[in-house]
Design a protein around this motif. Structure first.
Motif, short mmCIF file in Angstrom:
data_model
loop_
_atom_site.label_atom_id
_atom_site.label_comp_id
_atom_site.label_asym_id
_atom_site.label_seq_id
_atom_site.Cartn_x
_atom_site.Cartn_y
_atom_site.Cartn_z
N GLY A 11 24.31 44.51 29.40
CA GLY A 11 24.25 44.73 27.96
C GLY A 11 25.46 45.40 27.37
N ARG A 12 26.34 45.95 28.19
CA ARG A 12 27.53 46.60 27.64
C ARG A 12 28.55 45.55 27.20
NH1 ARG A 12 28.84 52.10 31.10
NH2 ARG A 12 26.68 52.81 31.28
N VAL A 13 29.25 45.87 26.14
CA VAL A 13 30.25 44.95 25.60
C VAL A 13 31.63 45.35 26.14
CG1 VAL A 13 31.39 44.11 23.52
CG2 VAL A 13 28.91 44.50 23.53
N ALA A 14 32.28 44.42 26.79
CA ALA A 14 33.60 44.67 27.35
C ALA A 14 34.63 43.76 26.70
CB ALA A 14 33.59 44.44 28.86
N VAL A 15 35.72 44.34 26.23
CA VAL A 15 36.84 43.58 25.71
C VAL A 15 37.95 43.64 26.75
CG1 VAL A 15 38.60 43.45 23.89
CG2 VAL A 15 36.25 44.10 23.31
N VAL A 16 38.45 42.47 27.13
CA VAL A 16 39.45 42.37 28.19
C VAL A 16 40.65 41.59 27.66
CG1 VAL A 16 39.93 41.67 30.56
CG2 VAL A 16 37.60 42.33 29.91
N LEU A 17 41.83 42.20 27.72
CA LEU A 17 43.05 41.54 27.31
C LEU A 17 43.94 41.32 28.53
CD1 LEU A 17 42.28 43.72 24.87
CD2 LEU A 17 44.34 42.75 23.88
N GLY A 18 44.44 40.09 28.65
CA GLY A 18 45.37 39.81 29.75
C GLY A 18 45.27 38.38 30.23
N PRO A 19 46.22 37.96 31.06
CA PRO A 19 46.23 36.59 31.58
C PRO A 19 44.99 36.27 32.41
CG PRO A 19 48.35 37.66 31.92
CD PRO A 19 47.41 38.73 31.49
N ALA A 20 44.43 35.09 32.19
CA ALA A 20 43.21 34.69 32.89
C ALA A 20 43.43 34.55 34.39
CB ALA A 20 42.69 33.38 32.32
N ASP A 21 44.66 34.29 34.82
CA ASP A 21 44.92 34.08 36.24
C ASP A 21 45.37 35.35 36.96
OD1 ASP A 21 47.38 34.35 35.06
OD2 ASP A 21 48.29 32.60 36.02
N GLY A 22 45.22 36.51 36.31
CA GLY A 22 45.65 37.76 36.91
C GLY A 22 44.52 38.77 37.02
N VAL A 23 44.87 40.04 36.84
CA VAL A 23 43.90 41.13 36.95
C VAL A 23 42.79 40.96 35.92
CG1 VAL A 23 43.58 43.62 36.80
CG2 VAL A 23 45.65 42.71 37.85
N ALA A 24 43.15 40.53 34.71
CA ALA A 24 42.14 40.39 33.65
C ALA A 24 41.04 39.42 34.06
CB ALA A 24 42.80 39.94 32.35
N GLY A 25 41.42 38.29 34.63
CA GLY A 25 40.43 37.31 35.06
C GLY A 25 39.51 37.86 36.13
N THR A 26 40.08 38.59 37.08
CA THR A 26 39.28 39.18 38.16
C THR A 26 38.33 40.23 37.61
OG1 THR A 26 41.08 38.80 39.72
CG2 THR A 26 39.40 40.38 40.38
N VAL A 27 38.80 41.06 36.69
CA VAL A 27 37.93 42.06 36.06
C VAL A 27 36.79 41.38 35.31
CG1 VAL A 27 37.83 43.76 34.18
CG2 VAL A 27 39.62 43.92 35.91
#
Length: 216
Positions: A11-27
């Motif tokens: 239920g928590r809302v997470a905003v993630v900025l970054g390349p999809a093929d890097g750390v952001a995608g894994t997060v």
């Protein structure tokens, strides 16, 4: 084992900025597996669409927003979209600092330091208003002057925001790393840890995943 012990983020809302093929995608994948609602922001349309499709397949509620995170007007529009479509963020991951082979000084600074500032200015006020939230930024450690400057700047900027919002229930921490594909999972675990309730007493902290030898 380490990843499986993290608390759920249902239920928590997470905003993630970054390349999809890097750390952001894994997060994003880790967040999806723990029940978070995700808004992922990137500048690669095809990669963003593929990542959002994967998050849906994992059962997550997720949206993708194509934007230049270094552009103030674009980030203001992103903020409005996020608040409208998924709600006020509980977690903010600014993971835009990656390897920049052949990039010039301005490109590296814009994609790392400027993008971090724009994201913090766009989303931290909503967290302050809610008196709750956790921010994690990514600071690179590199051999070239631009990467070194961006890493130091992101760290100082994050610590500045951490001091500013310390009394408002909002935390802000940094993960430092040497941009390499072999370290992506380690960096993502560190970012998720700093955002989780397991690190509830930590703010203004720098967690080094670069490896001491990388600094020599």
């Amino acid at each position: 084992m380490f990843g499986s012990t993290f608390p759920e983020l249902k239920g928590r809302v997470a905003v993630v900025l970054g390349p999809a093929d890097g750390v952001a995608g894994t997060v994003c994948r880790m967040l999806a597996n723990r029940g978070a609602r995700i808004a992922v922001i990137g500048d690669d349309e095809a990669g963003l669409e593929d990542l959002v499709d994967e998050l849906h397949w994992l059962g997550a509620e997720a949206i993708g927003i194509l934007a230049d995170s270094a552009d103030a007007a674009a980030m203001d529009a992103v903020r409005v979209s996020v608040l409208t479509e998924v709600g006020a963020p509980d977690l903010l991951f600014v993971l835009t600092c990656t390897a920049h082979a052949g990039a010039d000084w301005q490109q590296v600074v814009d994609s790392g330091l400027t993008a971090t500032l724009q994201a913090l200015q766009a989303f931290v006020p909503a967290m302050v208003e809610a008196r709750a939230g956790a921010v994690v930024t990514l600071a690179p450690v590199g051999a070239d002057p631009a990467t070194t400057a961006v890493g130091g700047g992101v760290t100082a900027l994050t610590q500045h925001f951490a001091r500013q919002v310390a009394g408002e229930g909002v935390r802000a921490n940094v993960v430092t790393w040497t941009p390499r594909s072999s370290m992506v999972d380690d960096v993502a675990f560190a970012a998720l840890y700093l955002a989780s309730d397991a690190a509830a007493s930590m703010t203004g902290t720098t967690l080094d995943v670069a490896g001491t030898s990388m600094r020599l």
